[in-house]
Structures are given as C-alpha cells and as structure tokens.
Design a protein around this motif. Structure first.
Motif, PDB file in Angstrom:
ATOM      1  N   GLU A  16       8.198  30.650 -14.129  1.00 18.07           N
ATOM      2  CA  GLU A  16       6.896  30.709 -13.444  1.00 18.07           C
ATOM      3  C   GLU A  16       7.015  30.282 -11.987  1.00 18.07           C
ATOM      4  N   THR A  17       7.781  29.207 -11.795  1.00 16.37           N
ATOM      5  CA  THR A  17       7.942  28.686 -10.427  1.00 16.37           C
ATOM      6  C   THR A  17       8.593  29.744  -9.538  1.00 16.37           C
ATOM      7  N   LEU A  18       9.652  30.378 -10.049  1.00 22.27           N
ATOM      8  CA  LEU A  18      10.344  31.398  -9.248  1.00 22.27           C
ATOM      9  C   LEU A  18       9.412  32.591  -9.002  1.00 22.27           C
ATOM     10  N   ALA A  19       8.679  32.994 -10.052  1.00 23.96           N
ATOM     11  CA  ALA A  19       7.779  34.145  -9.919  1.00 23.96           C
ATOM     12  C   ALA A  19       6.711  33.863  -8.854  1.00 23.96           C
ATOM     13  N   LYS A  20       6.174  32.636  -8.905  1.00 21.08           N
ATOM     14  CA  LYS A  20       5.118  32.238  -7.958  1.00 21.08           C
ATOM     15  C   LYS A  20       5.586  32.422  -6.507  1.00 21.08           C
ATOM     16  N   HIS A  21       6.904  32.268  -6.286  1.00 24.76           N
ATOM     17  CA  HIS A  21       7.442  32.408  -4.927  1.00 24.76           C
ATOM     18  C   HIS A  21       8.009  33.801  -4.686  1.00 24.76           C
TER      19      HIS A  21
END
Lengths: 409, 409
Positions: A360-365
């Motif tokens: 999720e963190t990577l996707a958010k960025h």
C-alpha cells in the motif's frame, strides 16, 4: 577473553589510522585479553591493484588477480605488527597460507574449507598479538585465493568460530546497524541489538555494513558479533541470537540494493530438469541467483524471471543465451535498471498485515512492484531503480522507524 | 634452451615497461626456448615500502619488514603473468614459498639453502612461462624472508643453477659491464666478455651492475651469465670462464665504492683468539668485513684497521665498542668519509708492475693511500672520499681503458 577484531580499509587507511587502531588494541591487551586482529587493505588499495590488472586486460586471469590483490592485506598486516611492536607489544603478522586458512580454488570468490588454529594458538601462548591478513586464503596446492569483497569480515568470523572466541568485533567507519541507510534517511536510528536472522536478511537485501557470508557463519557458530566504529568509542550494534525483546519489534529496518539485474525468459519448455539446465551453469560460474518467479502458461510452456547481481549481469546473460538456444526458449529479456527494497523484522513472524502495509505504501507513492519475495522475517520488492530513495524513505516512515518515533508507539 | 631471465626494477617500472618485457619474452618463447623469468619490484616500490615502515619506527622488526617489502615482487610477478596471458602465452607466477626457495632465517639478509625445482619443472612441461618473484624466500617455519639488495639477481642465478639452465640473462638499465662507471668516465668502454673472477672482483669493489653473491653463485655452478639492457637490443656483456684472450688484457676495469667505512682499534692485546672475539660478533650480525690490516707494536699490542659497509657502520661501531671494553682496547676510531678504488684484470696474474703503476698514478694526483689490499687479479686502495672521481678517471686513463685506446696498444 579471546577477542577477534577486524579493521576495515578506512580504519587502516594510513599510518596515522593504523596507529589509532594499535592504541585501541593496546587498551584491550592491557585488560588481559587475548587478541587476534584481522585487517583489510588500506582504503583504495584493492581498487588500485585491480585497476592495474584491468589496465593490462579487461578480464585478467583470476589466479594472478588474487596473487596481486592479496598484497594489499599483506602490507597492512605487517604495518600493524610493526606499529604494535614499536609500542612495546609482542606481535606477529600471518598471511592466509601461514595460518593456514584453506579455501576452495574458486579464485576471487573462494570459500573457506578449513582453518588450522595451532599456529595462532602457539603465538597467542607466547603473549603475542596475532595480526592476520584478511580476505585471503590458500588452496591445498599452495595458490593464494581471495574471498571476494567483504572477505575480511568472513576471515574474522571464521577465525572467531575456529578459535571459539568470546567475541568478534567488526570495526568500520559507521557506528553500527541502522534502521535504514543514514545517507538516504537522515533520521535513521542505530539499533543496539539485532538477531542473526535479521542481520542476515538485511545483508542479503543490501545493507552494506556486513557481508552476508560473515553473518551466516556467525549465526551457524553462534559467534557474538559487534559492529562498531574505529573512529570513536561509541557502542555499536550487537548481533546475537533472537530474544523476546526483539520479537516485539514489527520491523527493524528498511534496506535497498541497487546491485540487481533482472533476466526474463519467455516460453520456457515446461518439463522436468529445465530449471537445473538453466541455473546449473550460472551456479557453476559462481553467480548467485536471488529471486526466481515462474508462471505457467496455457500452452504448457512457462515464463521465468530471476535476478542476479548487476556486476554479474553480462556474464549471466551470455550463459543464459547459450543455454536457451539449446532449450528452445522463445525470448530473453534483461534489465539492469532495477532495485530491491526490503523490510526486515523478527516481529513479522507473529504479526500479519505487514506485507499489505508495504504494498500500500509503495502504491500510494506511485511505485510499481515488479517482483516480490518473502521470508519469515523479510519482504522484498523489486522496483524501478529511480524510485529507490523514495521507497526507502516512505517505508521508513510508514513503519515508524525514525528517531523518536519508537517512544510514541 | 632453458633460459632464466631476470628483469630489474627499472625494466618493470610501469605497465608499459612490463609490456615491453613481455614482448621480449615472447620472442624467446616463439623460438622454442623454455623460460623462467625472475622479476624485481617496480622501481621505487621497495624504497616506498621501507619508508612506510621507518615512518613508524626507525628500526622496524626485520621479520615484519620482509613480510612488507616482499609484496613489491609479488605485485610485479603477477602483473607480468597477466600481461603474458593477455598476449596468449600460458604463464604462472610463483612466490618464494610456492617454488619453494628455502632460506636461512636471517631476515632482510637471508641466504638461499635449497631450491625445489619440481613445481617449476612441472609448470614448464605444461608449456608455461614461469614468472618467479625475485628477492624473496621462505624459512622452514614458513616465514617470508628477503635476500638483501640485489637479491633478485641471486634468485635468478640460483634458479639457473638449480634448473641447470643453459643461460642466465640479467636485464637492467645499462648495456653491460664497463671499464668504469660511465657517469664518472664518459669514454668508458663496454666489455664484450669478462671472467667470473674479474666480475667478482668488480662487484666486490663497487661495480653496481651485479651483486657479488650472484656472481659467486654463477662461478661455482658455471652458469653463463649475460648482463644487458631491457631498453634496447644491444648485445650485453658475457660473464664466463676465463680464456686465453682475457689473460692478455692487463686491466679490464676501474671500480670505486663509496659505501665504505673504516674502524680502527689501537692497542689491541696481541694474543690468540682476539681476532675471533672482535670479528665473531660482527659476522653474527650479518655485517661483512672487507679489508683488514693488522700492525704489530713493540709493546706486544697491535693496531687493527678494517672496513665495513657504510650502511652497517653505526651497528658495527656499537658492537665493537662493547667487545673492546671487554678486551681492554686503548682507543677506537671510526671514519665513514672514505672510498675504495680498485683496478681489476685477469692479466695481472702474469704481469708485474701493475700495483706500482696504480700507486704512482694516485701519488701524481696528490691522493693519499690509507689502506691497500690485493688479490691475484685486483688491487684496491682506500682513499679520502672526496678524491673518488679524480682517482677513477686518472687510473682509467693511466691503464689505457678509454674508448679507442685499445686499438692503439
């Protein structure tokens, strides 16, 4: 106590630094400890010697390269022994063949097979500080080998294991193991203690403070390892067996590795023995394959993607092309502009949802994930190289690893 | 033919020079010769390493110094082997302990005791050019030793003797053996041929082109020796057994040696065993005494004067002071501002009047003679150091050694 200390290249970069190292060793000696000291070549020396050889020919014969490069540690070990003697301490320097440290004959990447401890024990019993040239060994035929980059760490841990040392201290130019590379994440925290498993995962996924093989060895032989700086007297990071306290921490660190390259094979005949035919020759060339993903296709063929060290990319690709022609693989693709980011923590064993938070963190960025691999205590994602710093910082923050954040949790 | 070649420091000073050396070796190889090549450290490298050690302490422990300094030849031998292989020739470099070349354990001045030739023979039989690191050996305990300055020549000649080589070529930065040092006597002539005995006397009396020990070895084992330049293809000087032609030449050369110092003892008790008490400890310290003159006195005491290498002067004087205190010697005097000039020639054996001509020539130029020593084919005079050049030039002219003069005789 019997202590093995290892001093890296920047710690012995010049005579002044060697003097400082000798003074530190003297402090230990005065306390009554027995000391075996492993040294690297002076900073820059190994590269200078390799450049000399490569100026002659791009691919120098490896036996001769080891003969050449091993002089770096020989110089440092004698200079340190001279310094210690000039300060009034009995000392002797020993080369790989003199200990001896027997290795395989895979030049430039040799592995330790056996260490004879009798000579070191004898020198120690004569009250000498034993200085051992790191990074080098000898084959049964008497040829000089080297253990690959970071080999001096391996020498130190292997000696500590063979000698049943009470402690192995790795002196370097950083103060210990951090939650992330401080050059990328300025508010990264120094970890007082990590488990062998965590350190192993960190090393295998890009943390440069310790070479993976040396951590593996330390784990197998239960050698308590301390990483600390030779430039000050700050306490370092203790690497030891996992305890209850460590388990409480969900994620201990974020690492990255840019020395990665991806090779994809499309339309691989899906029958028994194919994988061995592909990875056998690569292994024989001493190239480590890291991640492997295989996906089936409706036509009873498969697509196969794997990663290798970027430094071995060219060689791996050549081997693969040769093998794939024989096997009738449809298409080969290579990409060396990738990076691997990983999160590591002993606590993952008992907590769920960590992987999802990472994705999720990577996707958010806006960072696309190309490959994923997991272990009990690690999750790694291969991404486009250009997002490396962004990904590391985002994950460091998402898992609350920054200085001061721990107290708030 | 089996040929041993030795290349000195200036011949392998950098990668370009090493390439030139490799090309010369290749020419020999193409002609079908078997080659064993001995190399020195790159010019300046040995001094650089010694300076490192002396920057730590003025008198570094000698075992560690040898460990340090021997890396110089190790680097060159691997670089040459890499160069030869890059040109398509099979080659392997070997260190002292790998041959092995066993020596005494008198570090920095070790003497060769035994050379095992099996490994070299095996490598030669596999069509390899064998490159041996000069100057170094190994004790039976496995410690690295060095053979003293000029030790690479000794390595080459000793290998040639052990291997029963057909020829031993010593490559250096001068074209051969001259009638006098061309830097002092510009019209000095290159000698096409000299006898072992003449060369030995020249080396022992200051000619720097070859180390005395290597000539001695060559003479004992009848190894034909050629001294020549690696910077061109000019023919060098052949050093071989004396023949009828050589005997005709009255004087072959004039040499000088500034590395001399004089120690005089006045009032030495003149009883049996005194000389042994004086020279024993000096020999044990590895210091070579050159000339010795003893003169009786009416009071049953004697005066004793001898010379030692200037580099050992300080150490010799310390030893002598200690010994003389025990013996009750009246007075000790030392002088390190002296030089030795010598004339050498096989023809002296059958001609008289040579000595007288030497003394007259020096006297004519106002040069006082402090000590005289003679052998069958050499006359040496110790003089005040400041007259060195004058004496050499005067003697060179007096004996008609200059370019063109020979034809007129």
């Amino acid at each position: 106590m019997l202590i093995v200390q290892k001093y890296g290249g920047t710690s012995v970069a010049n005579l002044e630094r060697i003097r400082k190292v000798a003074e530190r060793i003297a402090q230990y000696k005065k306390k009554g400890h027995e000391l075996v000291v492993v040294v690297s070549a002076m900073a820059g020396e190994t590269d200078r010697l390799i450049k000399l050889a490569k100026d002659i020919t791009p691919e120098p014969p490896l036996r001769e390269l080891d003969m050449l490069v091993s002089t770096g540690e020989q110089v440092t070990s004698s200079l340190l022994a001279i310094t210690l003697q000039s300060m009034g301490y009995k000392s002797v320097s020993l080369l790989g063949y003199q200990v001896p440290i027997f290795t395989t004959d895979l030049f430039t990447k040799a592995r330790i097979k056996d260490i004879k401890i009798e000579k070191i024990k004898r020198e120690l019993s004569e009250n000498k500080i034993v200085v051992v040239a790191g990074f080098q060994g000898v084959t049964e035929m008497g040829d000089i080998t080297t253990l690959g980059r970071g080999g001096s760490d391996t020498t130190a841990v292997a000696l500590a294991a063979a000698l049943k040392a009470d402690l192995c201290e790795i002196y370097t130019d950083v103060e210990g193991v951090y939650t992330a590379d401080p050059r990328i994440v300025p508010n990264a925290r120094k970890l007082p203690k990590v488990s062998y498993e965590e350190m192993l995962e960190m090393a295998s996924s890009g943390a440069k403070v310790l070479e993976m093989r040396s951590v593996e060895l330390a784990m197998i032989y239960k050698v308590p390892l301390v990483v600390r700086s030779s430039f000050n007297y700050a306490e370092g990071t203790l690497i030891t067996e996992e305890d209850a306290e460590m388990e409480k921490v969900l994620v201990s660190g974020v690492t990255y590795n840019r020395n990665e390259a991806r090779i994809s094979l499309y339309g691989v005949p899906d029958k028994p023995g194919v994988a061995a035919k592909i990875f056998g020759p690569i292994g024989e060339a001493g190239i480590n394959v890291d991640m492997i993903i295989q996906t089936g296709r409706p036509d009873s063929k498969a697509d196969l993607t794997f990663t290798v060290p970027r430094t071995d990319f060219k060689q791996a690709l050549e081997i693969i092309k040769r093998v794939c022609e024989e096997l009738g693989v449809e298409r080969i693709e290579g990409d060396d502009k990738i990076a691997k980011v990983s999160i590591i923590g002993a606590g993952m064993r008992t907590h769920s949802g960590v992987a999802n938070k990472m994705f999720e963190t990577l996707a958010k960025h806006g960072i696309n994930i190309m490959m994923i691999s997991t272990s009990e205590i690690k999750i790694s994602c291969v991404i486009d190289e250009k997002y490396t710093e962004l990904a590391v910082r985002a994950l460091h923050e998402a898992f609350g690893l920054e200085e001061g954040a721990k107290e708030e949790k």
